[in-house]
Each structure stands twice: as structure tokens, then as C-alpha cells.
Design a protein around this motif. Structure first.
Motif, short mmCIF file in Angstrom:
data_model
loop_
_atom_site.label_atom_id
_atom_site.label_comp_id
_atom_site.label_asym_id
_atom_site.label_seq_id
_atom_site.Cartn_x
_atom_site.Cartn_y
_atom_site.Cartn_z
N ALA A 237 -4.70 -4.99 7.47
CA ALA A 237 -4.74 -4.87 6.02
C ALA A 237 -5.72 -5.86 5.39
O ALA A 237 -6.32 -5.56 4.36
CB ALA A 237 -3.34 -5.08 5.45
N GLU B 90 1.62 2.06 5.92
CA GLU B 90 1.51 0.68 6.38
C GLU B 90 2.46 0.49 7.55
O GLU B 90 3.56 1.03 7.56
CB GLU B 90 1.88 -0.28 5.25
N TRP C 281 0.85 -1.17 0.00
CA TRP C 281 0.00 0.00 0.00
C TRP C 281 0.89 1.22 0.00
O TRP C 281 1.92 1.24 0.65
CB TRP C 281 -0.88 0.01 1.25
N VAL D 115 -2.64 -0.99 8.47
CA VAL D 115 -2.66 0.17 7.60
C VAL D 115 -3.27 1.31 8.40
O VAL D 115 -4.23 1.11 9.15
CB VAL D 115 -3.50 -0.11 6.33
#
Length: 114
Positions: free
Chosen positions: A68, A27, A4, A50
Motif C-alpha cells: 500500500a 486490501e 482503501w 492492495v
């Protein structure tokens, strides 16, 4: 392994905020220095987290920490929103991005794409 990056959009898949649209800030790894020496079940449960913000309830100063696996990253970003995502420094920027994306979704569903 998924990665991410800051500025991506994501939708919550689980929890009380299910269906909420967020901007991904960063993250984090699952383990922290405070959790050293915890039992093995805790280690197995650790995963990537996240940090998410919506600009209202979850601001840049106090982001939402979510596993996540409980979010769905939105990969297709409209062209008019992409430039806004490069300059996220205020909660107002986050709110504007989410507002623009929601308007885009409404337009594309109703068939009024421009």
C-alpha cells in the motif's frame, strides 16, 4: 491509518510498473498462514497489501499484489466515472473506467473540460 475500498483508482509509485493506473480491488493484511514462524525481519517488513487490476495485463482473476505504501490513491473521481465504479464485474469494466479517467485527465490538461 488509510483505508482503501473496492473501485478506487490508484497510481503505482514504485517498481517496474511505476506510473501505471490501476483500479483497487481489495486490501489484504501483510501476513498469511504460509508465513507463520518466519524471522523477525520479515514480520517488521509486513504491511498492508492492495490488490490492483488494469483489465489487460492484470485481470480480475490475476490481480497485482502491491504494498500500500507504493501506491497513490486518486481521491478526486469525475462524476461521469463514479457510476461505472459501482459495477466492476468484468475486465471490460475496469478497462472502460481507466479509459474514461485517462480521457478526463487529457481533457482537463488541455483545457477542454465540459
Amino acid at each position: 491509518m488509510k483505508t482503501w475500498t473496492s473501485g478506487m483508482l490508484a497510481v503505482s509509485l514504485a517498481g517496474h510498473d511505476k506510473g501505471t493506473l490501476y483500479v483497487v480491488l481489495t486490501e489484504k493484511s501483510g501476513s498469511s498462514s504460509e508465513e507463520e514462524g518466519v524471522s523477525s525481519w520479515k514480520e517488521r517488513d509486513s504491511g498492508a497489501y492492495v490488490l490492483l487490476a488494469d483489465g489487460k495485463r492484470r485481470t480480475l482473476d490475476h490481480p497485482k499484489r502491491k504494498k500500500a505504501k507504493h501506491i497513490q490513491v486518486i481521491t478526486h473521481i469525475p462524476e461521469q466515472i463514479s457510476p461505472l465504479m459501482r459495477e466492476i464485474t468484468l475486465d471490460a469494466h475496469v478497462r472502460k473506467i481507466l479509459k474514461e479517467y485517462s480521457a478526463y485527465q487529457t481533457d482537463s490538461i488541455s483545457g477542454d473540460k465540459q
